[in-house]
Design an enzyme around this catalytic site. Structure first.
Site, PDB file in Angstrom:
ATOM      1  N   ARG A  27      52.467  32.732  39.335  1.00 45.02           N
ATOM      2  CA  ARG A  27      53.685  33.656  39.099  1.00 45.02           C
ATOM      3  C   ARG A  27      53.909  33.926  37.640  1.00 45.02           C
ATOM      4  O   ARG A  27      54.873  34.818  37.206  1.00 45.02           O
ATOM      5  CB  ARG A  27      54.869  33.182  40.047  1.00 45.02           C
ATOM      6  CG  ARG A  27      54.645  33.050  41.417  1.00 45.02           C
ATOM      7  CD  ARG A  27      55.800  32.715  42.038  1.00 45.02           C
ATOM      8  NE  ARG A  27      57.143  33.819  42.131  1.00 45.02           N
ATOM      9  CZ  ARG A  27      57.215  34.804  42.909  1.00 45.02           C
ATOM     10  NH1 ARG A  27      56.219  35.132  43.753  1.00 45.02           N
ATOM     11  NH2 ARG A  27      58.044  35.894  42.704  1.00 45.02           N
ATOM     12  N   GLU A 494      41.253  42.477  32.891  1.00 47.95           N
ATOM     13  CA  GLU A 494      42.344  41.551  32.971  1.00 47.95           C
ATOM     14  C   GLU A 494      41.899  40.197  32.886  1.00 47.95           C
ATOM     15  O   GLU A 494      42.681  39.194  32.519  1.00 47.95           O
ATOM     16  CB  GLU A 494      42.896  41.623  34.512  1.00 47.95           C
ATOM     17  CG  GLU A 494      42.205  41.610  35.450  1.00 47.95           C
ATOM     18  CD  GLU A 494      43.274  41.927  36.621  1.00 47.95           C
ATOM     19  OE1 GLU A 494      44.409  41.868  36.894  1.00 47.95           O
ATOM     20  OE2 GLU A 494      42.544  42.257  37.943  1.00 47.95           O
TER      21      GLU A 494
HETATM   22  C1  F6R Z   1      45.219  43.353  39.388  1.00 49.95           C
HETATM   23  C2  F6R Z   1      46.116  43.076  40.168  1.00 49.95           C
HETATM   24  C3  F6R Z   1      47.612  43.816  39.860  1.00 49.95           C
HETATM   25  C4  F6R Z   1      48.341  44.283  41.218  1.00 49.95           C
HETATM   26  C5  F6R Z   1      49.637  44.849  40.956  1.00 49.95           C
HETATM   27  C6  F6R Z   1      50.450  45.104  42.217  1.00 49.95           C
HETATM   28  O1  F6R Z   1      44.071  42.433  40.008  1.00 49.95           O
HETATM   29  O2  F6R Z   1      46.412  42.262  40.983  1.00 49.95           O
HETATM   30  O3  F6R Z   1      47.453  45.069  39.341  1.00 49.95           O
HETATM   31  O4  F6R Z   1      47.556  44.863  42.264  1.00 49.95           O
HETATM   32  O5  F6R Z   1      50.420  44.095  40.219  1.00 49.95           O
HETATM   33  O6  F6R Z   1      50.646  43.972  42.818  1.00 49.95           O
HETATM   34  P1  F6R Z   1      51.049  44.162  44.174  1.00 49.95           P
HETATM   35  O7  F6R Z   1      49.645  44.329  45.149  1.00 49.95           O
HETATM   36  O8  F6R Z   1      51.525  42.549  44.595  1.00 49.95           O
HETATM   37  O9  F6R Z   1      52.254  45.125  44.608  1.00 49.95           O
END
Ligand code: F6R
Length: 614
Positions: A27, A494
């Protein structure tokens, strides 16, 4: 974004807190800290810039004794990563220590007031303002810690999950949340708090998910009390966790990301299980069945999401328009929430999110609900905020995703969206029976086809060596594979930090083709589709400008083999299901390039898994 963990009970707190921080490190990982109350009822605060391991190294020969403590792993918002900006933060008299996930938006005004009252600040964080405010309120009102926290939170604008402990009071943790997640774990004679259940699961599977503006008073050997910031006492159902410990370990893989890529045959089976019947003739999603009139009569579907989940949303647009004949708009939640969108009560808003905690997606949901739309969540983390703030939904059931780059959650989101499109199309009568059955059969075959693709891992690793030092990449796809071009490019940038762009292949000639020269790798998804011939032409155009084409093709496609500089052969499937296969080699390619470059694949720089701030 930021992980918080806390413990109060009969065991030594420090090892529990450190283990918890490792679990929550996905996180945020730019600094970490821990506070314990020792036998003399003093607060011991230790903080270190860097990873949780750096904190452990720093604390190695210090006193870590105590059965109550709180700890934090940070993703910086206000103030650079440093020892002083790391949490926990002390109050001025050093009698309180606080950890925080979120943003105190009005911190500057509060700070100015406190400075006027003689307070001084050590850090550049918004969090330190909150702990000072609590102390100030406690002193001027001569009240207890809970009352001071309650009063302080009434002055705060922003998002928070916090935990506070107090010198001289080793029997209590006060925790609270608004727009940032917080879970309270209920053990036998011991309690835990966590940003999610991962630091807790080893000790108890009983949890309470706090709701917004709730404060938990957690006392040794007493049931936790939950009171809102407006002073309403709440009772909460104790929920049983479904998480299991093996999901939190690498299980022999060098990185969580690789483990999660390889889990996909299994995660997609789980995602489809109980939804596609054993005969393979029907798809049932209870979230749709329970509200089928809403879907049949929907004027429009608006999909809101961020990042990879937004790419899954783009695929939702192709699926819902093709099969359900409902117009679809796909919006970045961050744009949608601020652009005064037109939302009708007969619109359906689908929010897609792995974490279920993304701040922009939550705000977009609130807006949609205020406008009277029906909101459907497609989420992975059970009990997270989005499923609790939507009218209905479907979980993706792909287990805990730890690698910061989303892989298995993406394919599970696409699988859920495909099942949703099929279920709605059947109810609306916009799909004929043979096509419906063919796609269900195709979906059921996807896990074994992914297994076949995963056997190409070594070949993709070899290929990755050729391109490790490229400065830029272009990814091209058309139709259902256009969102995969975007997703492939995002995965690469990324985790490898190589600049990469995804485009619909036909857009190249409208500008980006100027970038093509013999240095430019162009990853082209060129599997069989209705527009296969057009993709062949697009590849010819790249080749004519000496671009180096890496093509993802269907097995046995001799035309593409002779055209591409390099190719990855994958099994064929229905066109609408192709993304579930084409995404896999691109995940592996990004992974190996990043490993070749010695990148921290699971915790890439500047990123965090759960984006709970705007
Ligand atoms: C890329 C990635 C991020 C998430 C984005 C949304 O690999 O993981 O782009 O997709 O931060 O996060 P969620 O799906 O948790 O809303």
């Amino acid at each position: 974004m930021c992980g918080i963990v806390g413990y109060i009970g009969y065991r030594e707190a420090y090892p529990i807190l450190i283990k918890g921080l490792h679990r929550l490190e996905y996180r945020g990982y730019d600094s970490a800290g821990v506070t314990l109350i020792d036998d003399d009822n003093k607060l011991l605060v230790y903080k270190a810039k860097g990873r949780v391991q750096d904190l452990e190294d720093f604390v190695k020969d210090k006193d870590t004794h105590g059965t109550i403590g709180i700890a934090h792993t940070r993703w910086a918002t206000h103030g650079e990563p440093s020892n002083v900006n790391a949490h926990p933060h002390y109050s001025q008299s050093e009698s309180l220590a606080l950890i925080h996930n979120g943003i105190i938006e009005n911190y500057a005004v509060l700070k100015a007031k406190l400075i006027n009252e003689g307070y001084t600040f050590q850090s550049s964080t918004d969090t330190e303002v909150l702990v000072q405010l609590i102390e100030y309120i406690k002193q001027i009102n001569n009240c207890d810690l809970f009352a001071a926290v309650q009063l302080a939170l009434n002055q705060v604008v922003g998002a928070y999950a916090i935990a506070v402990i107090e010198k001289g009071n080793p029997d209590q943790i006060i925790a609270a949340r608004k727009s940032s997640p917080l879970v309270v774990g209920i053990g036998e004679g011991e309690y835990f708090i966590g940003s999610d259940a991962s630091p807790i699961i080893e000790y108890t599977n009983k949890v309470i998910y706090l709701d917004d503006e709730e404060i938990a008073i957690i006392k040794r050997e007493e049931d936790p009390k939950i009171i809102t910031i407006s002073n309403i006492e709440k009772t909460h159902e104790i929920k049983e966790l479904e998480l299991n410990l093996s999901q939190l370990e690498r299980g022999g893989y060098p990185h969580f990301m690789l483990k999660e890529i390889f889990e996909q045959p299994e995660t997609l089976k789980n995602c489809m299980s109980g939804r596609i019947n054993v005969e393979g003739t029907n798809v049932t999603l209870s979230g749709i069945i329970d509200h089928k009139d809403k879907f049949i009569n929907a004027r429009r579907i608006i999909i809101i999401a961020c990042g990879t989940s937004w790419h899954a949303g783009l695929l939702g647009e192709y699926l819902f328009e093709e099969f359900c004949r409902i117009p679809v708009e796909v919006e970045y939640a961050s744009e949608f929430r601020y652009r005064n969108p037109v939302i009708h009560p007969d619109d359906i808003v689908i929010a897609i999110s792995q974490s279920g905690e993304t701040a922009d997606s939550l705000a977009a949901i609130e807006l949609a609900r205020e406008a009277g739309a029906f909101v459907y969540g497609v989420c992975n983390v059970e009990g997270s905020s989005i499923p609790r703030n939507t009218d209905s939904g479907s979980y993706t059931h792909c287990g805990h995703e730890i690698g910061v780059a989303s892989t298995k959650a993406f394919t599970a989101q696409v699988t859920v969206l495909t099942m949703m499109a099929l279920a709605i199309a059947k109810e609306k009568n916009t799909i004929n029976a043979s096509r419906y059955l063919k796609i269900i059969k195709g979906l059921s075959d996807i896990p074994s086809k992914i297994e076949q693709i995963l056997k190409l891992n070594d070949r993709i690793k070899e290929l990755s060596l050729i391109f490790t030092y490229a400065q830029n990449f272009i990814y091209l796809g058309r139709g259902y594979n256009y969102p995969i071009a975007l997703e492939g490019a995002l995965k690469l940038k990324e985790i490898s930090y190589i600049h990469a762009e995804g485009y619909p292949a036909a857009e190249m000639k409208h500008g980006p083709i100027a970038l093509i020269d013999n240095e430019m790798p162009v990853v082209t998804i060129a599997t069989n589709s209705a527009i296969y011939e057009k993709v062949v032409s697009n590849i010819q155009e790249i080749k004519a400008r000496k671009g180096r084409v890496i093509a993802v093709i269907n097995e046995g496609d001799e035309t593409m083999k002779s055209l591409a500089n390099h190719y990855i052969e994958i099994p064929a499937t229905e066109e609408c299901l192709d993304p579930l296969l084409t995404s896999i080699p691109l995940q592996l390619l990004a992974y190996h390039i990043a490993v070749n470059k010695n990148r921290d694949v699971d915790m890439p720089r500047n990123l965090a898994k759960s984006v709970t701030v705007e």
